[in-house]
Design an enzyme around this catalytic site. Structure first.
Site, PDB file in Angstrom:
ATOM      1  N   ASP A 132      -4.973  26.015  50.859  1.00 11.24           N
ATOM      2  CA  ASP A 132      -4.989  27.413  50.469  1.00 11.24           C
ATOM      3  C   ASP A 132      -3.573  27.966  50.655  1.00 11.24           C
ATOM      4  O   ASP A 132      -2.777  27.428  51.420  1.00 11.24           O
ATOM      5  CB  ASP A 132      -6.022  28.194  51.296  1.00 11.24           C
ATOM      6  CG  ASP A 132      -6.423  29.501  50.617  1.00 11.24           C
ATOM      7  OD1 ASP A 132      -5.747  29.908  49.657  1.00 11.24           O
ATOM      8  OD2 ASP A 132      -7.422  30.108  51.039  1.00 11.24           O
ATOM      9  N   GLU A 181      -9.672  39.706  50.390  1.00 14.97           N
ATOM     10  CA  GLU A 181      -9.246  38.991  51.598  1.00 14.97           C
ATOM     11  C   GLU A 181      -9.060  39.944  52.787  1.00 14.97           C
ATOM     12  O   GLU A 181      -9.818  40.877  52.947  1.00 14.97           O
ATOM     13  CB  GLU A 181      -7.987  38.167  51.292  1.00 14.97           C
ATOM     14  CG  GLU A 181      -8.248  37.165  50.138  1.00 14.97           C
ATOM     15  CD  GLU A 181      -7.149  36.153  49.950  1.00 14.97           C
ATOM     16  OE1 GLU A 181      -6.740  35.547  50.938  1.00 14.97           O
ATOM     17  OE2 GLU A 181      -6.718  35.966  48.799  1.00 14.97           O
TER      18      GLU A 181
HETATM   19  C1  BGC Z   1      -7.431  32.524  48.839  1.00 10.70           C
HETATM   20  C2  BGC Z   1      -8.094  31.520  47.958  1.00 10.70           C
HETATM   21  C3  BGC Z   1      -7.471  31.525  46.606  1.00 10.70           C
HETATM   22  C4  BGC Z   1      -5.989  31.323  46.709  1.00 10.70           C
HETATM   23  C5  BGC Z   1      -5.269  31.355  45.391  1.00 10.70           C
HETATM   24  C6  BGC Z   1      -5.955  32.374  48.819  1.00 10.70           C
HETATM   25  O1  BGC Z   1      -5.363  33.389  49.529  1.00 10.70           O
HETATM   26  O2  BGC Z   1      -7.888  32.382  50.157  1.00 10.70           O
HETATM   27  O3  BGC Z   1      -9.469  31.772  47.885  1.00 10.70           O
HETATM   28  O4  BGC Z   1      -8.054  30.542  45.803  1.00 10.70           O
HETATM   29  O5  BGC Z   1      -5.437  32.325  47.520  1.00 10.70           O
HETATM   30  O6  BGC Z   1      -5.219  32.624  44.861  1.00 10.70           O
HETATM   31  C1  BGC Z   2      -1.998  36.184  46.083  1.00 10.11           C
HETATM   32  C2  BGC Z   2      -3.386  35.721  46.266  1.00 10.11           C
HETATM   33  C3  BGC Z   2      -3.446  35.032  47.548  1.00 10.11           C
HETATM   34  C4  BGC Z   2      -2.928  35.901  48.677  1.00 10.11           C
HETATM   35  C5  BGC Z   2      -2.838  35.135  49.959  1.00 10.11           C
HETATM   36  C6  BGC Z   2      -1.617  37.073  47.217  1.00 10.11           C
HETATM   37  O1  BGC Z   2      -0.352  37.568  47.028  1.00 10.11           O
HETATM   38  O2  BGC Z   2      -1.873  36.866  44.894  1.00 10.11           O
HETATM   39  O3  BGC Z   2      -3.768  34.874  45.234  1.00 10.11           O
HETATM   40  O4  BGC Z   2      -4.748  34.682  47.763  1.00 10.11           O
HETATM   41  O5  BGC Z   2      -1.668  36.383  48.406  1.00 10.11           O
HETATM   42  O6  BGC Z   2      -3.079  35.868  51.078  1.00 10.11           O
END
Ligand code: BGC
Ligand code: BGC
Length: 837
Positions: free
Chosen positions: A333, A533
């Site tokens: 991730d 998130e």
């Molecule tokens: C998320 C994932 C996601 C990835 C790509 C991460 O921060 O936890 O679920 O697939 O970003 O965007």
């Molecule tokens: C991205 C997400 C990712 C996240 C990680 C963002 O900036 O766009 O895809 O999951 O950072 O925490």
């Protein structure tokens, strides 16, 4: 507005010194590595065994072996690294042999969150072409592009947006999710993408978690019943000719393991529990996912008993690969490897050694490539492990037919843009909305409503696609979108209006609930603003919304029957709202088809949804789950009324248990520092709330409202600082990794007469920042309110230890300066940012 490259470097050390002495220097040599001996080591023989369902095809294996034999070491290392399209070019993919690209939630072709679908396809073609461009004798390996198509192909304008998983969980309908998977795969194919980071198989135990809505529910059963049909919808069925190709794509089961079980519902947190519990609560959905042939599994950001999953060989290799015979690949991730003890985002052989096959290294890929290559050369990363990782990735690429597929636009469905938000897909989404709604109260049998009635539609969620679609919609947080970004969509209001008009009734939209002719009934739509998130983590599950509560109460007082339609990403304490409405519908995050809500309210279909999460009795009942010893929710797991049920509800207590805790992102707003923070002024090293006017002074000022801002005036009599200081240090490391920015809104009335530094401090002799005189001078010229955003990552690069920020904002100069600050926040930026490199 961009700072010229190199400025931060050039000025970083010297000029900051003068002002920043209270904070500066001696950045901890290295972050203390947490001793993790023994913690988080699983015993694979305690876990169920599993026989592989995808037969090893000798022809595929031979082909992969031949490729590996012909690959250079550089190529192998590139193959196991995935970069984000915001930080990588097709040229980079060629030169560094990168195996994959992704678009993070905020990354889009051309950097436009609402880039048209054809730009996505063109970008997919460009990355593909770069990966296939001849390079001496080296074999050509097509790149794969991963995207979070988590509720439809949600990064792309015009795509069908299905209800988020929480709503699908309420539907309890495996066949429905199979069809949704198939529709999503086709829409991804239209834009040339071949891999989704879905489904999320989290079992969510604490609804404070900002990703609760990405989970299907609180028990392993729902996700386990959905895993196979959804994956088969996305990928096709093992053994079928179009498995992983044609209308299908590659799916990802995520996040392995324990993502929904972290203490306090903290995102990227720690699941503290015995091994048997980790296994029994969180792993069941993975078995049907593997049986259905899922080809990639994403490793969780979270820890188990203090040890980060990205370094957990016993689970990644011992359980997933050995015990469960998974022969696809494990993708990391978003810089998750950097959180493993002893690792950084740019250097972490530990993860590959533990079993990670592909690093998600959005912005860190180049340096990670360099260090990983060095580790492969000197044997720190054994070549057998490297080859195994490459083999797994290539196996999936061969299985998916990528080597023969040609450029994305030439593949089946490529460029058939009318399939995005097609009539058929939208009808499916509307069906899903109908099935997802859960009726919690229906006093006096108010529902179904008569379509011929005179209906008032109110509340700020009624005509609001941003709210209705939630996080992971065009932008990462789902914020900052406008109506025109949803060409193929219907708001809830639009759906009601259409249904009611078709039946000869009349509906009126008034967000604030005013009316001339007293309506027969009012539908009030309200709920959470979008989040994703950790930005969605909450201190409790109380829902506060004085405006819509007042609206419901005033309608009730006027004798108008009310239907509350609640949009949310979790089960929430809404007792005052329940009391103030006659009928109450949990509508979750329904997506693009608001008409599905209308269909049920007006009786075209009955309610079928059943709670996938227990509904809390109090605002601090954050982790109430069916099967708990003292299980006492307001509405139990599985609850959901139909029209035939008696839906009366005796008044429920309205006392809110917990006051909300401090918002970690709010530094300054409404004329005062955020909770748990103070505004301090003075000479470096001698800051106080009121130092006297010699060096610097602060006075209340007005922007939009009385005293909603502060004027800061530096006299030039000596070095002086204005700073927002924490009562207790705050950990902003997730925010930095998540690309959040420090955003200021200010107006400069007198330009700086000397250098000005924008700094963050992290305790004694720990700070970092940038000179921002040019930016402020520029703002002074315009005389207008200016927004300045600096990526948190820039402060990290400048030496700030993000795990213990004591001073999230400080401005320092020895010259004169006069400015008004109206807001300072840590946000997911929605506009341009200063560049730090
Ligand atoms: C998320 C994932 C996601 C990835 C790509 C991460 O921060 O936890 O679920 O697939 O970003 O965007
Ligand atoms: C991205 C997400 C990712 C996240 C990680 C963002 O900036 O766009 O895809 O999951 O950072 O925490």
């Amino acid at each position: 507005m961009h700072l010229p490259r190199g400025i931060a470097m050039a000025l970083g050390a010297t000029s900051l010194m003068a002002f920043a002495s209270p904070f500066l220097a001696e950045i901890p040599a290295a972050r203390a590595a947490v001793a993790e001996a023994g913690a988080g080591a699983a015993h694979p023989d305690m876990w169920p065994t599993r026989t592989a369902t995808v037969a090893r095809d000798p022809a595929v294996e031979r082909r992969v072996d031949a490729l590996i034999a012909a690959m250079s070491l550089e190529q192998k290392v590139g193959q196991i690294i995935q970069a984000d399209i915001a930080s990588v070019t097709p040229d980079d993919v060629y030169h560094y042999h990168l195996g994959s690209v992704l678009n993070g939630g905020n990354s889009d072709p051309g950097g436009r969150y609402n880039a048209p679908a054809k730009d996505w396809l063109a970008a997919a073609d460009a990355f593909y072409a770069a990966s296939m461009k001849p390079d001496g004798k080296l074999p050509r390996i097509p790149v794969m592009w991963g995207s979070d198509a988590v509720h439809g192909h949600n990064n792309v304008v015009g795509a069908t947006l299905f209800p988020h998983n929480i709503g699908l969980g309420a539907a309890r309908n495996p066949d429905l999710v199979r069809r949704i998977g198939a529709a999503t795969a086709i829409e991804m194919r239209v834009t040339g993408l071949d891999w989704t980071f879905a489904p999320t198989l989290a079992v969510v135990r604490d609804d404070r978690w900002g990703r609760t809505y990405e989970g299907f529910g609180e028990t392993p059963e729902i996700a386990a019943s959905y895993a196979a049909p959804l994956i088969e919808g996305l990928q096709g069925r093992i053994g079928d000719k179009d498995w992983l190709r044609g209308p299908h794509i590659i799916a990802t089961a995520k996040h392995f393991l324990g993502d929904g079980g972290t203490a306090g519902g903290k995102d990227q947190g720690d699941a503290r529990m015995p091994e048997a519990q980790l296994r029994d609560l969180f792993s069941p959905p993975y078995l049907p996912a593997l049986d259905a042939g899922v080809q990639s599994v994403m490793v969780s950001f979270s820890s188990w008993n203090g040890a980060k999953m990205h370094g957990n060989g016993s689970l990644l290799t011992g359980v997933m690969k050995e015990r469960w015979n998974f022969d696809g690949f494990l993708v990391g991730d978003w810089n998750g490897h950097g959180q493993v003890a002893g690792c950084t985002t740019t250097d972490c052989p530990q993860s590959a050694i533990a079993g990670l096959d592909m690093y998600m290294a959005p912005d860190s890929w180049k340096e990670l490539y360099r260090t990983t290559l060095a580790h492969a050369r000197d044997g720190t990363l054994p070549v057998t492990r490297l080859d195994d990782a490459v083999r797994r990735i290539l196996r999936v690429k061969v299985r998916a037919g990528l080597f023969e597929a040609g450029k994305p636009s030439s593949r089946p469905y490529g460029g058939q843009f009318d399939l995005l938000g097609s009539r058929e897909h939208r009808a499916l989404a509307r069906e899903a909305v109908r099935e997802s709604l859960v009726l919690l109260k229906n006093a006096g049998g108010l529902l179904p409503l008569k379509p011929g009635a005179n209906v008032l539609v109110a509340g700020d969620g009624a005509d609001n696609l941003t709210k209705q679609t939630g996080g992971w919609t065009l932008s990462w947080q789902g914020t900052g979108t406008k109506r025109s970004d949803f060409p193929n969509a219907q708001s809830i209001w639009e759906g009601i209006d259409a249904d009611v008009r078709a039946a000869g009734g009349s509906a009126t939209l008034a967000v604030d609930g005013h009316y001339v002719r007293k309506p027969d009934v009012a539908i009030v739509v309200f709920g959470e603003d979008p989040y994703a998130e950790f930005q969605g983590d909450r201190p409790d599950v109380g829902y506060d919304d004085a405006k819509n509560l007042a609206l419901l109460r005033s309608l009730k007082a006027a004798g108008v029957p009310t239907v509350a339609v609640f949009l949310s990403g979790r089960a929430m304490w809404v007792n005052p709202f329940l009391n103030a409405s006659d009928a109450f519908v949990a509508a979750w995050l329904p997506g693009s088809e608001g008409g599905g809500v209308a269909d049920v309210l007006f009786g075209k279909a009955d309610f079928r949804g059943k709670l996938p999460y227990s509904w809390p009795r109090s605002s601090d009942q954050t982790d109430v789950n069916v099967g708990d010893a003292d299980y006492d929710p307001l509405f139990p797991y599985g609850f959901g009324l139909t029209f035939a049920d008696k839906g009366d509800l005796a008044p429920v207590p309205e006392e809110r248990a917990n006051a909300a805790a401090a918002d970690p992102g709010l530094l300054f707003a409404a004329g005062k520092p955020g909770k748990g923070r103070s505004l301090l002024l003075g000479a470096p090293g001698a800051l106080s709330t009121n130092p006297g006017p010699d060096l610097i002074e602060a006075r209340a000022a007005d922007r939009a409202a009385q005293e909603d801002s502060v004027r800061l005036r530096w006299t030039g009599a000596g070095p002086a600082v204005a700073a927002i200081v924490q009562d207790t240090p705050v950990d902003l490391s997730r925010q930095a990794n998540g690309d959040l920015a420090l955003e200021l809104e200010l107006k400069v009335d007198a330009p700086p007469s000397a250098g000005v530094s924008l700094l963050m401090g992290c305790g004694a002799r720990c700070a970092g920042g940038f000179p921002i005189r040019p930016v402020l001078a520029e703002a002074a010229k315009t005389g207008k309110w200016t927004r300045i955003a600096v990526p948190l990552r820039c402060f990290e690069k400048a030496g700030v230890d993000m795990t213990r920020v004591e001073t999230p904002l400080s401005l320092a100069t020895s010259g004169t300066l006069d400015l008004i600050l109206s807001a300072a926040r840590i946000v997911s930026p929605s506009g341009p940012q200063l560049a730090c490199k």
